[in-house]
Design a protein around this motif. Sequence first.
Motif, mmCIF file in Angstrom:
data_model
loop_
_atom_site.group_PDB
_atom_site.id
_atom_site.type_symbol
_atom_site.label_atom_id
_atom_site.label_comp_id
_atom_site.label_asym_id
_atom_site.label_seq_id
_atom_site.Cartn_x
_atom_site.Cartn_y
_atom_site.Cartn_z
ATOM 1 N N ASP A 74 -47.140 -196.727 5.551
ATOM 2 C CA ASP A 74 -46.971 -198.165 5.409
ATOM 3 C C ASP A 74 -46.961 -198.810 6.790
ATOM 4 O O ASP A 74 -46.765 -198.139 7.802
ATOM 5 C CB ASP A 74 -45.658 -198.460 4.682
ATOM 6 N N VAL A 75 -47.165 -200.112 6.813
ATOM 7 C CA VAL A 75 -47.114 -200.876 8.055
ATOM 8 C C VAL A 75 -46.256 -202.119 7.810
ATOM 9 O O VAL A 75 -46.306 -202.719 6.744
ATOM 10 C CB VAL A 75 -48.529 -201.265 8.556
ATOM 11 N N ILE A 76 -45.437 -202.448 8.788
ATOM 12 C CA ILE A 76 -44.588 -203.634 8.744
ATOM 13 C C ILE A 76 -44.924 -204.478 9.967
ATOM 14 O O ILE A 76 -44.923 -203.962 11.096
ATOM 15 C CB ILE A 76 -43.084 -203.255 8.778
ATOM 16 N N SER A 77 -45.197 -205.754 9.747
ATOM 17 C CA SER A 77 -45.489 -206.652 10.852
ATOM 18 C C SER A 77 -44.210 -206.940 11.631
ATOM 19 O O SER A 77 -43.179 -207.290 11.059
ATOM 20 C CB SER A 77 -46.078 -207.961 10.330
ATOM 21 N N LEU A 78 -44.265 -206.775 12.938
ATOM 22 C CA LEU A 78 -43.118 -207.067 13.796
ATOM 23 C C LEU A 78 -43.339 -208.341 14.602
ATOM 24 O O LEU A 78 -42.551 -208.665 15.482
ATOM 25 C CB LEU A 78 -42.854 -205.892 14.744
ATOM 26 N N GLU A 92 -38.762 -211.409 9.190
ATOM 27 C CA GLU A 92 -38.646 -212.542 8.280
ATOM 28 C C GLU A 92 -38.705 -212.094 6.814
ATOM 29 O O GLU A 92 -38.069 -212.673 5.955
ATOM 30 C CB GLU A 92 -39.768 -213.550 8.542
ATOM 31 N N LYS A 93 -39.487 -211.043 6.541
ATOM 32 C CA LYS A 93 -39.759 -210.649 5.158
ATOM 33 C C LYS A 93 -39.017 -209.404 4.686
ATOM 34 O O LYS A 93 -38.920 -209.176 3.496
ATOM 35 C CB LYS A 93 -41.258 -210.415 4.985
ATOM 36 N N THR A 94 -38.525 -208.585 5.594
ATOM 37 C CA THR A 94 -37.949 -207.313 5.157
ATOM 38 C C THR A 94 -36.828 -206.845 6.083
ATOM 39 O O THR A 94 -36.744 -207.282 7.232
ATOM 40 C CB THR A 94 -39.038 -206.222 5.062
ATOM 41 N N GLN A 95 -35.997 -205.973 5.552
ATOM 42 C CA GLN A 95 -34.959 -205.319 6.348
ATOM 43 C C GLN A 95 -35.057 -203.824 6.055
ATOM 44 O O GLN A 95 -34.980 -203.398 4.905
ATOM 45 C CB GLN A 95 -33.578 -205.834 5.991
#
Length: 150
Positions: A87-91, A115-118
Amino acid sequence: MSDVDPGQVTEIETPRWWESQWYQVSPRSFQHYELLFEPDQLLMVFAGESYKSFLLRQDGRERRATEIGRENAREPESVILADEHNDVISLSEVREIRIQEGSWIRKPRLSVDTEKTQLKFYHFSRTYDASDFAEWARSTYGDNVVRYSG
């Protein structure tokens, strides 16, 4: 097998930091990840799952996780994300990265809030030293974003 070790990954175009042997806790299992931090994203390389039941747990999971991280540390994003388990999470909109060292009763923790996830991760080893990662993260994301408690 590549000779790359956890830490700053060199010889690639985008600056990258590899954090090895982290896991998330779900109600039934532990999901193991190798974490590849870049200036604008976090690549989460799935390294397997073990179950909370002592009968179903897998010993040696941390060694296999590091092998998986080593295989992927220098790979481009497109190759890593070709595996549906990764997976990829935008930082780019990171609010806070909290790094907390472990103690004899507590495992090290790594939290990434956008902003979208923790996301909350724990390390296999209570004695893991995350100070080098904290220094790299501060220089990459800023002192106002990275919280480190040693």
